[in-house]
Design an enzyme around this catalytic site. Structure first.
Site, PDB file in Angstrom:
ATOM      1  N   LYS A 184      -2.421  55.150  80.927  1.00  0.00           N
ATOM      2  CA  LYS A 184      -2.286  53.692  80.945  1.00  0.00           C
ATOM      3  C   LYS A 184      -3.534  52.974  81.433  1.00  0.00           C
ATOM      4  CE  LYS A 184       1.346  53.079  83.492  1.00  0.00           C
ATOM      5  NZ  LYS A 184       2.422  52.314  84.164  1.00  0.00           N
TER       6      LYS A 184
ATOM      7  N   LYS B 167      11.318  65.536  88.609  1.00  0.00           N
ATOM      8  CA  LYS B 167      10.299  66.583  88.465  1.00  0.00           C
ATOM      9  C   LYS B 167      10.907  67.848  87.869  1.00  0.00           C
ATOM     10  CE  LYS B 167       5.933  67.105  88.861  1.00  0.00           C
ATOM     11  NZ  LYS B 167       5.004  66.203  88.176  1.00  0.00           N
TER      12      LYS B 167
ATOM     13  N   TYR C 105      13.313  62.027  93.109  1.00  0.00           N
ATOM     14  CA  TYR C 105      12.040  62.626  92.688  1.00  0.00           C
ATOM     15  C   TYR C 105      12.240  64.070  92.249  1.00  0.00           C
ATOM     16  CZ  TYR C 105       7.442  64.793  92.929  1.00  0.00           C
ATOM     17  OH  TYR C 105       6.311  65.511  92.620  1.00  0.00           O
TER      18      TYR C 105
ATOM     19  N   GLY D   6      -1.755  61.307  81.253  1.00  0.00           N
ATOM     20  CA  GLY D   6      -2.253  61.073  82.606  1.00  0.00           C
ATOM     21  C   GLY D   6      -3.608  61.721  82.817  1.00  0.00           C
TER      22      GLY D   6
ATOM     23  N   ARG E  46      -7.667  60.715  85.387  1.00  0.00           N
ATOM     24  CA  ARG E  46      -8.164  61.092  86.711  1.00  0.00           C
ATOM     25  C   ARG E  46      -7.417  62.324  87.208  1.00  0.00           C
ATOM     26  NH1 ARG E  46      -5.102  56.191  87.918  1.00  0.00           N
ATOM     27  NH2 ARG E  46      -7.049  55.023  87.787  1.00  0.00           N
ATOM     28  N   GLY E  47      -7.833  62.822  88.360  1.00  0.00           N
ATOM     29  CA  GLY E  47      -7.110  63.894  89.030  1.00  0.00           C
ATOM     30  C   GLY E  47      -7.039  65.190  88.251  1.00  0.00           C
ATOM     31  N   ILE E  48      -5.882  65.835  88.323  1.00  0.00           N
ATOM     32  CA  ILE E  48      -5.695  67.145  87.701  1.00  0.00           C
ATOM     33  C   ILE E  48      -5.824  67.063  86.185  1.00  0.00           C
ATOM     34  CG2 ILE E  48      -4.003  68.978  87.289  1.00  0.00           C
ATOM     35  CD1 ILE E  48      -2.937  68.395  90.152  1.00  0.00           C
TER      36      ILE E  48
ATOM     37  N   ASP F  10       1.602  54.405  77.476  1.00  0.00           N
ATOM     38  CA  ASP F  10       2.660  54.463  78.467  1.00  0.00           C
ATOM     39  C   ASP F  10       3.675  55.443  77.885  1.00  0.00           C
ATOM     40  OD1 ASP F  10       4.967  54.142  79.989  1.00  0.00           O
ATOM     41  OD2 ASP F  10       4.740  51.978  80.194  1.00  0.00           O
TER      42      ASP F  10
END
Length: 419
Positions: A42, A172, A168, A17, A20-22, A74
């Site tokens: 992905k 997590k 969720y 992942g 982007r982001g963190i 993925d």
């Protein structure tokens, strides 16, 4: 900001992942040391709403001073992970650090969560983290500085963190249980830790969820990148820890946390799963003038009423809806309200020039929203973001989430009409 020390120079990081982001922020922090980074995600083509792909992230890594390898992965697919791991080993000679950042989220109750979403969250968060770790560990065992870092929370078993989004939380916490088990299994061989933010972090995904104004209640991803860097710079005997970003940076001597704030001085939105119960967080945030995003749902109930603020709200709704709104929305909403002004109301933005009023909608609703009547009034007055209400459990949504997000546009029109 935490200064780079060069401790990650020449090391190879495999980040899931990471487009982007963190994930990308951690990649860029490592790149400034001259690290090698595998961007495993992905997103190979641009997303219409979320910026960045594995290729643009790789370009940024190399511009920051590192070397990059972009891999379409993925993490539910064992073959794709295996191929990416092999490409990384072929290109860089091994893997030293695994960052399990990829995650899926759906903050919905048991009855409102389709099994497709349950499978997605368990497949990415739990199974994907376990599988990626399993395939990377043989290479970490050969490293001089082996680390696994999962972006997952402390295992807080307070029921308040389960009741509004059990699926969720289970998914997590699955990532966190991987830390608990693997840290012991590979103690003395690989450092295995978890990292979680004290506050909400501004990312493109958060902007989509929270809408306009959410950013000022967040910190930037730089704080997570700095915290990750601090963990990954430590020896392999630093293992089995569930680290909060702010805490480890204080250990590193960081004192100014305003530097990480999107809007310095503004009250921050606390993140899920930490020690403070939602009720305590509400009090803290209200004392500082912030939106109490963790306020638990109202348990009070009152007889239905057709007068008062709800009727006034619908008067304004009826004044702003038209054929253009119907054309761009194409959804029927039902509001099941409890509390002081409880009752059932509807908003038809699917036919003609639209209609709204009390009672069941004329056709089956595409979205059913359940919340306290006072919170309903606040939402349409622009004082409470629907997504924040949803994340805190104050709002429950059944149906098409895209239509739920579209409703914010109507709320914006109403605010211009000075509700």
């Amino acid at each position: 900001m935490l200064q780079n020390t060069g401790k990650l120079a020449g090391l190879t990081l495999f980040i899931t992942g990471g487009s982007r982001g963190i994930g990308k922020a951690i990649a860029l922090k490592a790149a400034r040391d001259g690290a090698n980074v595998i961007i495993a995600a992905k997103t190979a083509v641009p997303h219409p709403k979320l910026p960045g792909t594995i290729y643009t992230a790789a370009q940024e890594v190399e511009a920051a001073g590192g070397k990059a390898l972009a891999c379409v992965v993925d993490i539910r697919d064992e073959q794709q992970i295996g191929e990416a791991v092999q490409k990384a080993v072929d290109k860089f000679g091994g893997i030293d650090i695994l960052v399990n950042n990829a995650s899926a989220i759906s903050l919905t109750g048991t009855l409102e969560t389709p099994m497709k979403k349950v499978d997605l969250m368990l497949g990415i968060n739990l199974r994907g983290t376990y599988l990626t770790s399993k395939l990377v560990i043989p290479h970490l065992l050969k490293s001089r500085s082996p680390h696994i870092l999962n972006l997952s929370p402390p295992l807080n078993l307070n029921p308040v963190w389960f009741k509004n989004h059990t699926a969720y939380t289970m998914a997590k916490y699955g990532m966190s249980m991987c830390v608990l088990g693997m840290a012991e299994e590979f103690r003395g061989q690989i450092a295995v830790n978890a990292l979680w933010p004290r506050t909400a972090i501004q990312t493109a995904a958060m902007d989509m969820l929270g809408g306009d104004g959410i950013g000022k209640q967040c910190r930037t991803a730089d704080i997570m990148a700095d915290a990750a860097y601090a963990i990954l710079s430590r020896p392999k005997d630093y293992t089995g820890h569930f680290v909060v970003d702010e805490d480890i940076l204080k250990e590193e001597g960081v004192q100014d946390f305003d530097q990480y704030a999107v809007q310095p001085g503004h009250p921050l939105l606390p993140d899920f799963f930490l020690d403070d119960a939602p009720e305590t967080l509400v009090k803290k945030m209200e004392q500082h003038g912030a939106t109490p995003a963790f306020k638990p749902p109202s348990s009070s109930a009152a007889p239905p009423s057709s007068s008062g603020p709800i009727e006034s709200t619908f008067d304004v709704i009826r004044a702003v809806i038209n054929e253009d709104v119907v054309k761009t929305t194409q959804g029927v909403y039902q509001f099941d309200l409890s509390g002081e002004h409880g009752g059932v109301w509807f908003l038809d933005l699917k036919s003609g020039s639209g209609s709204a009023g009390q009672g069941q909608p004329p056709v089956k609703a595409d979205v059913v929203m359940t919340l306290d009547s006072n919170d309903f009034t606040k939402m349409f007055a622009g004082k409470l973001k629907p997504t924040l209400a949803f994340m805190s459990g104050k709002l429950r949504i059944k149906g098409d989430m895209t239509l739920a997000i579209k409703l914010e546009k109507l709320m914006s029109r109403m605010n211009k009409a000075k509700l």
